[in-house]
Design a protein around this motif. Structure first.
Motif, short mmCIF file in Angstrom:
data_model
loop_
_atom_site.label_atom_id
_atom_site.label_comp_id
_atom_site.label_asym_id
_atom_site.label_seq_id
_atom_site.Cartn_x
_atom_site.Cartn_y
_atom_site.Cartn_z
N LEU A 187 26.95 36.29 -16.30
CA LEU A 187 26.69 35.05 -15.83
C LEU A 187 27.32 34.99 -14.71
O LEU A 187 27.26 34.11 -13.76
N LEU A 188 28.69 35.09 -14.64
CA LEU A 188 29.60 34.79 -13.74
C LEU A 188 29.62 36.65 -12.67
O LEU A 188 30.90 36.45 -11.65
N THR A 189 28.74 37.36 -13.07
CA THR A 189 29.18 38.56 -11.79
C THR A 189 28.18 39.06 -11.87
O THR A 189 26.65 38.26 -11.85
N ALA A 305 39.65 38.56 -11.10
CA ALA A 305 39.37 39.60 -11.07
C ALA A 305 38.13 40.43 -9.62
O ALA A 305 38.37 40.42 -8.23
N LYS A 306 37.72 38.13 -9.26
CA LYS A 306 36.22 38.71 -8.03
C LYS A 306 37.43 38.21 -6.80
O LYS A 306 37.93 38.13 -5.65
N LYS A 315 37.82 48.50 -4.23
CA LYS A 315 37.55 47.03 -5.66
C LYS A 315 37.25 47.49 -6.69
O LYS A 315 37.53 48.13 -7.06
N ILE A 316 37.42 46.10 -7.73
CA ILE A 316 38.07 45.95 -8.85
C ILE A 316 36.71 45.42 -9.55
O ILE A 316 35.75 44.56 -9.57
N ASN A 317 35.95 46.94 -10.58
CA ASN A 317 34.85 45.84 -11.30
C ASN A 317 35.35 45.05 -12.00
O ASN A 317 36.38 43.75 -12.71
N ALA A 322 37.34 40.67 -18.01
CA ALA A 322 36.88 40.43 -19.82
C ALA A 322 37.94 40.92 -20.32
O ALA A 322 38.25 40.71 -21.19
N ALA A 323 37.95 42.06 -20.24
CA ALA A 323 38.78 43.05 -21.00
C ALA A 323 40.84 42.31 -20.86
O ALA A 323 41.27 43.12 -21.67
#
Length: 376
Positions: A187-189, A305-306, A315-317, A322-323
């Motif tokens: 939902l958030l990505t 992270a975003k 960039k970071i995935n 979530a981890a």
């Protein structure tokens, strides 16, 4: 003869049973089913589930059998929960299993573990708003860290009357990580964000891995002294692992010791969910707030992270956020699974372990901060 038979029957579980015991027995059977058939955290759910069966056999009071009866066997074993003994032992084993290499290779990922602890403090405020006492609200909030031993440790210190529902809620949501987290992550990505590949981490030296747990322990415990029992054992376990010369002790810590502590903790926490004690309106509220806390923690990590990507060239995935929820290593595995659904050749597990292990440290620090606040 008839009077003797009637007296015997009145002392049986069939006579003493009411619907609350039956409800909890069904819940215990469900936990066992999820652990065995669905492979949802079986090392946790099976002992807890069977403990629920043990704790909900109706017994005649005064025989010294129930977990809440002084001098009973279960009561003595439960002492390790109420006094916060088992959680540090489990942290010792976790430390002896943990490899901090990925975290040391890219320390910036530590921020994701910190961001995921947002759920703890938001839920703490929410529980206060709903009328829970401050000590109870702090214990409920820590469920968002998705770290069962930490939740039990803090609750034993602040709200021992809530150990049962809080422990069951914490471990339930840990087991349901593969169910709860993926919808929030998607939902958030965007698909483009989920396809981001991480750079290969640098090689970490043996000296760095040896120094890190000592420095981390000193810094974290000077910041939050109340976290000392958890972080001290976590970092000590990691020192045993990295020192090599203490491999024999490390092996015991990550195998026999942690397994023994997990069995005793699971069976006694399960047994503490006695129907006439456990099934209350506050228990329902705790489960609802726990779910909210867990979802907020997951979302906070992804969103942060975003936010970091706005300032980073490499960039970071965002899935890695979530981890930061410290359900080790399940939340890291979920990151890998969700990422590979978009690109089967994208391997995120190694990178996800960095925020995952920092989340463990973060939840322990958060517990220490809350304990300090409540004690002051």
């Amino acid at each position: 003869m008839d009077a003797l038979f009637i007296e015997f029957f009145q002392n049986t579980g069939f006579y003493l049973c009411d619907y609350r015991y039956l409800i909890m027995i069904v819940v215990g059977l469900l936990f066992i089913y999820l652990g065995i058939a669905k492979d949802y955290e079986p090392l946790l759910l099976v002992p807890i589930g069977f403990g629920m069966l043990m704790g909900n056999i109706p017994i005649f009071k005064g025989l010294g059998l129930g977990i809440y009866e002084p001098n009973s066997v279960l009561h003595y074993l439960y002492f390790g929960v109420t006094q916060g003994i088992y959680p540090p032992l489990i942290f010792l084993g976790i430390g002896a299993m943990t490899d901090f290499s990925t975290l040391l290779a890219r320390p910036i990922l530590m921020l994701l573990g910190a961001a995921a602890q947002t759920g703890i403090f938001i839920t703490f405020l929410g529980a206060l708003a709903l009328g829970f006492a401050p000590h109870e609200a702090a214990s409920i909030g820590i469920i968002g860290g998705a770290d069962g031993p930490t939740a039990i440790f803090l609750t034993a210190k602040l709200a021992p009357n809530l150990i049962g529902p809080i422990a069951v809620a914490a471990y339930s949501y840990m087991a349901l990580v593969p169910v709860i987290q993926p919808p929030i992550m998607r939902l958030l990505t965007t698909r483009k964000e989920r396809l981001i590949r991480m750079e290969e981490p640098r090689e970490v030296t043996k000296k760095e891995k040896m120094i890190f747990p000592i420095v981390a322990f000193l810094l974290c415990c000077f910041l939050a002294p109340a976290a000392l029992p958890l972080l001290g054992m976590l970092c000590f376990g990691n020192v045993l692992k990295e020192a090599v010369v203490t491999e024999r002790l490390a092996k015991t810590a990550r195998n026999a010791l942690i397994d023994t502590a997990t069995i005793l903790l699971g069976i006694t926490v399960g047994a503490s969910t006695q129907g006439d004690v456990f099934l209350t309106s506050s228990s329902v509220g705790i489960f609802a707030l726990g779910a909210f806390s867990f979802c907020i923690a997951t979302a906070s990590g992804v969103i942060f992270a975003k936010f970091m990507n706005l300032f980073l060239k490499s960039k970071i995935n965002p899935l890695l956020g979530a981890a930061g929820v410290s359900a080790v290593p399940d939340s890291a595995r979920v990151v890998q699974i969700v990422g590979q659904k978009e690109d089967p050749t994208n391997f995120l597990l190694m990178h996800a372990m960095a925020p995952n292990v920092s989340g463990v440290i973060g939840s322990a620090i958060a517990a220490g901060v809350l304990w300090s606040l409540m004690a002051s």
